[in-house]
Design a protein around this motif. Sequence first.
Motif, PDB file in Angstrom:
ATOM      1  N   SER A 251       0.840  -1.196   0.000  1.00  0.00           N
ATOM      2  CA  SER A 251       0.000   0.000   0.000  1.00  0.00           C
ATOM      3  C   SER A 251       0.870   1.238   0.000  1.00  0.00           C
ATOM      4  CB  SER A 251      -0.913   0.002   1.236  1.00  0.00           C
ATOM      5  OG  SER A 251      -0.134  -0.041   2.423  1.00  0.00           O
ATOM      6  N   TYR A 252       0.247   2.377  -0.213  1.00  0.00           N
ATOM      7  CA  TYR A 252       0.980   3.642  -0.167  1.00  0.00           C
ATOM      8  C   TYR A 252       1.209   4.096   1.268  1.00  0.00           C
ATOM      9  CZ  TYR A 252       2.065   8.589  -0.555  1.00  0.00           C
ATOM     10  OH  TYR A 252       2.674   9.812  -0.423  1.00  0.00           O
ATOM     11  N   ASP A 253       0.262   3.820   2.156  1.00  0.00           N
ATOM     12  CA  ASP A 253       0.419   4.217   3.551  1.00  0.00           C
ATOM     13  C   ASP A 253      -0.218   3.178   4.471  1.00  0.00           C
ATOM     14  OD1 ASP A 253      -2.389   4.788   3.660  1.00  0.00           O
ATOM     15  OD2 ASP A 253      -2.039   6.826   2.968  1.00  0.00           O
ATOM     16  N   ILE A 254      -0.105   3.396   5.748  1.00  0.00           N
ATOM     17  CA  ILE A 254      -0.567   2.424   6.734  1.00  0.00           C
ATOM     18  C   ILE A 254      -2.091   2.307   6.758  1.00  0.00           C
ATOM     19  CG2 ILE A 254      -0.770   2.079   9.243  1.00  0.00           C
ATOM     20  CD1 ILE A 254       2.185   2.835   9.426  1.00  0.00           C
ATOM     21  N   ALA A 255      -2.787   3.421   6.638  1.00  0.00           N
ATOM     22  CA  ALA A 255      -4.251   3.374   6.673  1.00  0.00           C
ATOM     23  C   ALA A 255      -4.793   2.512   5.541  1.00  0.00           C
ATOM     24  CB  ALA A 255      -4.825   4.789   6.595  1.00  0.00           C
ATOM     25  N   GLU A 256      -4.183   2.582   4.373  1.00  0.00           N
ATOM     26  CA  GLU A 256      -4.635   1.753   3.254  1.00  0.00           C
ATOM     27  C   GLU A 256      -4.497   0.269   3.573  1.00  0.00           C
ATOM     28  OE1 GLU A 256      -4.010   4.323  -0.831  1.00  0.00           O
ATOM     29  OE2 GLU A 256      -2.379   3.026  -0.158  1.00  0.00           O
ATOM     30  N   GLY A 257      -3.380  -0.098   4.204  1.00  0.00           N
ATOM     31  CA  GLY A 257      -3.189  -1.500   4.577  1.00  0.00           C
ATOM     32  C   GLY A 257      -4.238  -1.972   5.561  1.00  0.00           C
ATOM     33  N   GLN A 258      -4.606  -1.106   6.490  1.00  0.00           N
ATOM     34  CA  GLN A 258      -5.650  -1.448   7.461  1.00  0.00           C
ATOM     35  C   GLN A 258      -6.988  -1.685   6.764  1.00  0.00           C
ATOM     36  OE1 GLN A 258      -5.263   2.094   9.835  1.00  0.00           O
ATOM     37  NE2 GLN A 258      -3.901   1.143  11.329  1.00  0.00           N
ATOM     38  N   ILE A 259      -7.318  -0.820   5.815  1.00  0.00           N
ATOM     39  CA  ILE A 259      -8.581  -0.959   5.084  1.00  0.00           C
ATOM     40  C   ILE A 259      -8.576  -2.229   4.240  1.00  0.00           C
ATOM     41  CG2 ILE A 259      -9.993   0.048   3.232  1.00  0.00           C
ATOM     42  CD1 ILE A 259      -9.065   2.822   4.289  1.00  0.00           C
ATOM     43  N   MET A 260      -7.449  -2.499   3.604  1.00  0.00           N
ATOM     44  CA  MET A 260      -7.340  -3.711   2.787  1.00  0.00           C
ATOM     45  C   MET A 260      -7.628  -4.962   3.606  1.00  0.00           C
ATOM     46  SD  MET A 260      -3.927  -3.060   0.482  1.00  0.00           S
ATOM     47  CE  MET A 260      -4.045  -4.623  -0.410  1.00  0.00           C
ATOM     48  N   LEU A 261      -6.981  -5.067   4.764  1.00  0.00           N
ATOM     49  CA  LEU A 261      -7.134  -6.264   5.592  1.00  0.00           C
ATOM     50  C   LEU A 261      -8.558  -6.393   6.113  1.00  0.00           C
ATOM     51  CD1 LEU A 261      -5.833  -8.732   6.839  1.00  0.00           C
ATOM     52  CD2 LEU A 261      -5.141  -7.310   8.787  1.00  0.00           C
TER      53      LEU A 261
ATOM     54  N   ILE B  58       8.385   7.893   7.061  1.00  0.00           N
ATOM     55  CA  ILE B  58       7.861   9.049   7.794  1.00  0.00           C
ATOM     56  C   ILE B  58       8.965   9.684   8.630  1.00  0.00           C
ATOM     57  CG2 ILE B  58       6.220   9.786   9.579  1.00  0.00           C
ATOM     58  CD1 ILE B  58       4.336   7.550   8.539  1.00  0.00           C
ATOM     59  N   SER B  59       9.772   8.876   9.284  1.00  0.00           N
ATOM     60  CA  SER B  59      10.891   9.395  10.069  1.00  0.00           C
ATOM     61  C   SER B  59      11.863  10.150   9.162  1.00  0.00           C
ATOM     62  CB  SER B  59      11.610   8.249  10.781  1.00  0.00           C
ATOM     63  OG  SER B  59      12.733   8.710  11.489  1.00  0.00           O
ATOM     64  N   TYR B  60      12.120   9.606   7.984  1.00  0.00           N
ATOM     65  CA  TYR B  60      12.998  10.290   7.014  1.00  0.00           C
ATOM     66  C   TYR B  60      12.412  11.642   6.616  1.00  0.00           C
ATOM     67  CZ  TYR B  60      14.541  11.560   2.308  1.00  0.00           C
ATOM     68  OH  TYR B  60      14.979  12.257   1.213  1.00  0.00           O
ATOM     69  N   ARG B  61      11.121  11.669   6.325  1.00  0.00           N
ATOM     70  CA  ARG B  61      10.499  12.906   5.869  1.00  0.00           C
ATOM     71  C   ARG B  61      10.497  13.970   6.961  1.00  0.00           C
ATOM     72  NH1 ARG B  61       5.472  11.027   1.991  1.00  0.00           N
ATOM     73  NH2 ARG B  61       5.381  13.271   1.563  1.00  0.00           N
ATOM     74  N   LEU B  62      10.333  13.553   8.210  1.00  0.00           N
ATOM     75  CA  LEU B  62      10.302  14.512   9.322  1.00  0.00           C
ATOM     76  C   LEU B  62      11.686  14.819   9.867  1.00  0.00           C
ATOM     77  CD1 LEU B  62       7.166  13.221  11.258  1.00  0.00           C
ATOM     78  CD2 LEU B  62       7.332  15.235   9.767  1.00  0.00           C
ATOM     79  N   GLY B  63      12.642  13.948   9.579  1.00  0.00           N
ATOM     80  CA  GLY B  63      14.016  14.193  10.032  1.00  0.00           C
ATOM     81  C   GLY B  63      14.224  14.007  11.516  1.00  0.00           C
ATOM     82  N   ARG B  64      13.457  13.090  12.121  1.00  0.00           N
ATOM     83  CA  ARG B  64      13.633  12.866  13.554  1.00  0.00           C
ATOM     84  C   ARG B  64      13.184  11.461  13.938  1.00  0.00           C
ATOM     85  NH1 ARG B  64       9.044  16.467  13.544  1.00  0.00           N
ATOM     86  NH2 ARG B  64       7.131  15.437  14.295  1.00  0.00           N
TER      87      ARG B  64
ATOM     88  N   GLY C 215      -0.117  12.343  11.094  1.00  0.00           N
ATOM     89  CA  GLY C 215      -0.731  12.871   9.885  1.00  0.00           C
ATOM     90  C   GLY C 215      -0.254  12.173   8.625  1.00  0.00           C
ATOM     91  N   TYR C 216       0.905  11.518   8.702  1.00  0.00           N
ATOM     92  CA  TYR C 216       1.446  10.795   7.549  1.00  0.00           C
ATOM     93  C   TYR C 216       0.962   9.350   7.469  1.00  0.00           C
ATOM     94  CZ  TYR C 216       4.819  14.451   6.264  1.00  0.00           C
ATOM     95  OH  TYR C 216       5.407  15.617   5.839  1.00  0.00           O
ATOM     96  N   LEU C 217       0.178   8.904   8.442  1.00  0.00           N
ATOM     97  CA  LEU C 217      -0.302   7.519   8.415  1.00  0.00           C
ATOM     98  C   LEU C 217      -1.369   7.305   7.353  1.00  0.00           C
ATOM     99  CD1 LEU C 217      -0.517   6.786  12.246  1.00  0.00           C
ATOM    100  CD2 LEU C 217       1.321   6.200  10.654  1.00  0.00           C
ATOM    101  N   SER C 218      -1.963   8.406   6.895  1.00  0.00           N
ATOM    102  CA  SER C 218      -2.962   8.318   5.835  1.00  0.00           C
ATOM    103  C   SER C 218      -2.859   9.578   4.987  1.00  0.00           C
ATOM    104  CB  SER C 218      -4.377   8.183   6.412  1.00  0.00           C
ATOM    105  OG  SER C 218      -4.715   9.339   7.156  1.00  0.00           O
ATOM    106  N   ARG C 219      -3.472   9.497   3.821  1.00  0.00           N
ATOM    107  CA  ARG C 219      -3.487  10.658   2.935  1.00  0.00           C
ATOM    108  C   ARG C 219      -4.890  10.820   2.361  1.00  0.00           C
ATOM    109  NH1 ARG C 219       0.333  10.833  -2.407  1.00  0.00           N
ATOM    110  NH2 ARG C 219      -0.842   8.985  -3.029  1.00  0.00           N
ATOM    111  N   GLU C 220      -5.349  12.053   2.312  1.00  0.00           N
ATOM    112  CA  GLU C 220      -6.666  12.304   1.727  1.00  0.00           C
ATOM    113  C   GLU C 220      -6.573  12.170   0.217  1.00  0.00           C
ATOM    114  OE1 GLU C 220     -10.201  15.720   1.731  1.00  0.00           O
ATOM    115  OE2 GLU C 220      -8.404  15.948   2.970  1.00  0.00           O
TER     116      GLU C 220
END
Length: 427
Positions: free
Chosen positions: A137-147, A388-394, A413-418
Amino acid sequence: MNPLNRRSFLAKSAAGALGLTILPNLISKAAPSDKLRVAHIGLGGMGNNHMNWFAKLPDVDIVALCDVDSDHLNTTFKTLQGLVPNTKAKLYGDFRKILDDKEIDAITVATPDHWHAQIATMAFQAGKDVYGEKPLSYDIAEGQIMLKTLKKEKKIFQLGTQIHAGDNYHRVAEIIKSGAIGDVHTVRLWKTGGAPDLGNPSPSTPPSTFNYDMWLGPAPKVPYIKERTHFTYRYFLDYSGGVFADFWCHIADIVWWSIEPKGLTSVAAKGEKPQGIADAPKWLDAEMQFDGLKLYWTTEPPNVPGAKDRGIGAYFEGSKGSLICDYGSMEVTINGETVKDIPEVPKTIVRSPGHQQNFVDAVKARTQPESNLEYARAMTLPMHLALISYRLGRPLQWNAKKEQFIGDAEANGYLSREYRKEWNFIK
């Protein structure tokens, strides 16, 4: 073929086969009307691989092809005609027409990553089983919906981690599970390479043969630049996660199979943006802490025996020894002695009949295949967190039970995307 007979066909061998032991001589006798009717969605390089693999299975009939690029679609159809001269496969530019077709039993998905989950979820809802490319999936929320949807609809899913079917991974898992190297406390994964310099090209008009708006689908709307599409899409975070996301599932697969990491508590990733318009990592290194396990990912091979000349690999450090492997080989070191196998460890894992055949067998038996969705989601999730850690730098702290970051609204906020409103089909 009437619906009752087809259901009987899809369920045959369910009592004893468990999706793995259907005999090849029985499979080869499937009548044309008894074949699993498969459609391929996404016809780039991997989509053509899908078609070639499934075309060789005697109990499969390829009945439809789909791509938003009509050049891809027409070229692939010509290839199919060479493989199956009498093919009557239908051609589509919109995957929704395939999902609406009640005569199609299963689909394969080899679209760009940002479409994987939505197409698969819609397919489950349409009563179809899915062989889907990685990443899941592209993000975690998508994987949750798929399952959740797969379980509700009682569908079958196989992730396209083709290396999983090989004997080497089976053998690695057997040796580690046997306790031969003791309790594994550290794993090092790596894959060389990263996002290239794609320059700074200007936007242009999409080719008339390419439905660019549908290619973007749920992703943000941006002007067309050729380098953002087709194969090089993976170097843009709007659609994928670069080499890291591309290869994580292939090598992390053997870790989740062998030791089933649990209780992820933290992830810290660092990397560098490439030159040019790409924004996926030029390189990425990450550290993850699980219950009793430290896992590292690096872009360069780690400083451990046997890693230097492997472009991709996994190194397991246990209380009694170590094991290093890549896709097709392994070495085990115990008490200073390095061997390529431990014959005393019995074969305990049923060998695969082939990754695609395993999917077909599972569809017939109505049992989940080797790289099933629940397994694939657990294995894919840490990859999303590292990006997500890479994108936020922390560094980030993770609550594995709630599947949320701890005290970090920005990271959550990065766990899903509108999705773009007009391309949200699984509301």
